[in-house]
Design an enzyme around this catalytic site. Sequence first.
Site, PDB file in Angstrom:
ATOM      1  N   GLY A 142      -0.580   0.582  -5.092  1.00 28.23           N
ATOM      2  CA  GLY A 142      -1.847  -0.101  -4.853  1.00 28.23           C
ATOM      3  C   GLY A 142      -2.933   0.448  -5.748  1.00 28.23           C
ATOM      4  N   ASP A 144      14.197  -9.286 -16.067  1.00 34.00           N
ATOM      5  CA  ASP A 144      13.039  -8.885 -15.248  1.00 34.00           C
ATOM      6  C   ASP A 144      13.533  -8.586 -13.848  1.00 34.00           C
ATOM      7  OD1 ASP A 144      10.498  -8.227 -14.490  1.00 34.00           O
ATOM      8  OD2 ASP A 144       9.585 -10.146 -15.006  1.00 34.00           O
ATOM      9  N   ASP A 145      12.713  -7.853 -13.070  1.00 32.98           N
ATOM     10  CA  ASP A 145      13.164  -7.519 -11.715  1.00 32.98           C
ATOM     11  C   ASP A 145      13.092  -8.727 -10.800  1.00 32.98           C
ATOM     12  OD1 ASP A 145      10.417  -7.176 -10.009  1.00 32.98           O
ATOM     13  OD2 ASP A 145      10.150  -6.535 -12.074  1.00 32.98           O
ATOM     14  N   ASN A 150       0.493   1.103   5.856  1.00 36.48           N
ATOM     15  CA  ASN A 150       1.085   0.232   4.849  1.00 36.48           C
ATOM     16  C   ASN A 150       1.817  -0.855   5.618  1.00 36.48           C
ATOM     17  OD1 ASN A 150       4.130   0.485   2.902  1.00 36.48           O
ATOM     18  ND2 ASN A 150       2.487  -0.985   2.717  1.00 36.48           N
ATOM     19  N   CYS A 192       0.843  -1.186   0.000  1.00 33.75           N
ATOM     20  CA  CYS A 192       0.000   0.000   0.000  1.00 33.75           C
ATOM     21  C   CYS A 192       0.880   1.239   0.000  1.00 33.75           C
ATOM     22  CB  CYS A 192      -0.873   0.042   1.251  1.00 33.75           C
ATOM     23  SG  CYS A 192      -1.965  -1.384   1.399  1.00 33.75           S
TER      24      CYS A 192
HETATM   25  P1  5GP Z   1       5.309 -14.010 -11.931  1.00 35.90           P
HETATM   26  O1  5GP Z   1       4.650 -14.014 -13.234  1.00 35.90           O
HETATM   27  O2  5GP Z   1       6.647 -14.688 -11.915  1.00 35.90           O
HETATM   28  O3  5GP Z   1       4.397 -14.510 -10.841  1.00 35.90           O
HETATM   29  O4  5GP Z   1       5.584 -12.495 -11.536  1.00 35.90           O
HETATM   30  C1  5GP Z   1       6.760 -11.841 -11.912  1.00 35.90           C
HETATM   31  C2  5GP Z   1       6.446 -10.431 -12.293  1.00 35.90           C
HETATM   32  O5  5GP Z   1       5.647  -9.817 -11.308  1.00 35.90           O
HETATM   33  C3  5GP Z   1       7.675  -9.580 -12.456  1.00 35.90           C
HETATM   34  O6  5GP Z   1       7.633  -9.052 -13.755  1.00 35.90           O
HETATM   35  C4  5GP Z   1       7.567  -8.485 -11.408  1.00 35.90           C
HETATM   36  O7  5GP Z   1       7.807  -7.211 -12.025  1.00 35.90           O
HETATM   37  C5  5GP Z   1       6.168  -8.557 -10.911  1.00 35.90           C
HETATM   38  N1  5GP Z   1       6.038  -8.535  -9.428  1.00 35.90           N
HETATM   39  C6  5GP Z   1       6.866  -8.984  -8.503  1.00 35.90           C
HETATM   40  N2  5GP Z   1       6.368  -8.812  -7.268  1.00 35.90           N
HETATM   41  C7  5GP Z   1       5.190  -8.215  -7.400  1.00 35.90           C
HETATM   42  C8  5GP Z   1       4.186  -7.764  -6.476  1.00 35.90           C
HETATM   43  O8  5GP Z   1       4.296  -7.900  -5.265  1.00 35.90           O
HETATM   44  N3  5GP Z   1       3.112  -7.140  -7.003  1.00 35.90           N
HETATM   45  C9  5GP Z   1       2.955  -6.977  -8.333  1.00 35.90           C
HETATM   46  N4  5GP Z   1       1.878  -6.331  -8.779  1.00 35.90           N
HETATM   47  N5  5GP Z   1       3.849  -7.428  -9.233  1.00 35.90           N
HETATM   48  C10 5GP Z   1       4.959  -8.036  -8.779  1.00 35.90           C
HETATM   49 MG    MG Z   2       7.084  -6.943 -14.110  1.00 36.05          MG
END
Ligand code: 5GP
Ligand code: MG
Length: 495
Positions: A28, A362-363, A100, A2
Amino acid sequence: MCGIVGIISGSEVSNEIYESLLCLQHRGQDSAGIGTYSGKFHIKKGHGLVREVFGRKDIGYLAGNMGIGQVRYPTIGGASIDDLQPFRVSSPYGIMMAHNGNIFNFWQLKEELFQKDLRMVNSNNDLEVILNVFAYELSRFKLDDFFDSICEAVKSVHTRVKGAYSVVGMIAGKGLIAFRDPHGIRPLVWGRRTVNGKTEHIFSSENTMFAITGFDFYRDVAPGELVFVDLNGEVHTRRITEKEFHPCIFEYVYFARVDATLNGVNVYKSRLYMGENLGKKINRLFPNLEIDLVVPAPQSATTAALSCAHELGVRYSESIVKNVYIGRSFIMPGQEQRRRANTYKLSAIEVEIRGKNILVVDDSIVRGTVSKHIVQMLRQNGAKKVYFASASPALKYPDLYGIDLPTQDEFVAYNRTEEQICEYIGADLLVYQDLEDLIEAVKRKNDHKFSKPHCAYFNGDYPTNDVTEEVLDEIEAIRKKERQEDKLKKQLETN
Ligand code: 5GP
Ligand code: MG
């Protein structure tokens, strides 16, 4: 996850709270709420994006020179209207709060509040528990000095409430409060500005709105610290609980906006260093790997991909395009919705990709849904080889402090080797950042105000020292139940 904000000033605040929430929207998208105080409380909250929840009329209705706001992405509690923030109680004084974080002894405290303290927590939102513990304790302390009383109330919150939380709140007739959990897991920054010779204050999850609202960065609220700005603008601060500082490293990996500086560390810089370290690892392990393009998974990975490409001496190409108007796919509760959202959210630029060896950065990789989809999409667009790199290590352990990471068996890295994950996502090669390289990236500039960030989702080392196997099992069971209920609800809706 949040985003929160609180402002106390010499003029109406609702417009600035609204603008601040727009700058926190990435934290959020599920719901938004604003509460203000003008001798009485005003509140407006609803589902959706900030600009969907508030209209011009609302900003007029939300009167007062002190206010708080929140954008929500639920970790505990469902999507019911009863669960939206801010929350308010009428006694003592009248208190309103937003937070948060995540409280993992929520159910136990909810019961305890009801049975022992005779207070009813009506929602499934963990903030309501913090608010009620605070209110109950404040009603017991009527010390000569009001600040001493709220310090005692926060002290009790620190002992009774388990988890991570950054809180902003208002006490009727008294002023604005902001406090952080003892380990400072969730961020909270403090800004100030001078208007007509008087100092005005803002507290927020990130300083992303400071420039547009005219506030200057002052400092982070310290872990375990309470700040109280009374209605005359006088500031009172105290470090209530002294524990080691363990801010969440995922803020730098994914959550925070790149222009934020949290706990002394600039998010953009840290992401550049993450990409650099990742590039170094790839060079070290695979010196002869032929890569034609480095492509970020948009958009949270663009900064790390940029420096990774630079380190590798390879062209950077934004050849995966994201439709930003659809929203983050995590917002979709079920796996099927998430998969579908991904397919219409991302597209590829074939003329860039065809015949090339691509390194996607990817991150993070959570369930592997996004990475699998990207690999598939690049192959369909004629990529010769698809290599995949993550700017953070493999996520393996549940988070208890405010990130909605899945239950353990939903992690793609759960019970899989790196080779098996690579196979699962369909890539030709998979490289994860090493944890020490991620930590080095965050600490490189030496501006950080902590020695050890919280990284439990990577290494299982929970900084609050109260996460037993029992707690983990209980949380897993609750999350699984919630997922199941979510699924059933969705099925009913689509039938
Ligand atoms: P996956 O498809 O592996 O489940 O998710 C990976 C992707 O989700 C990455 O591209 C990353 O940027 C994003 N991501 C990682 N953690 C979070 C999160 O807590 N919330 C959201 N909305 N996206 C996330
Ligand atoms: Mg992503």
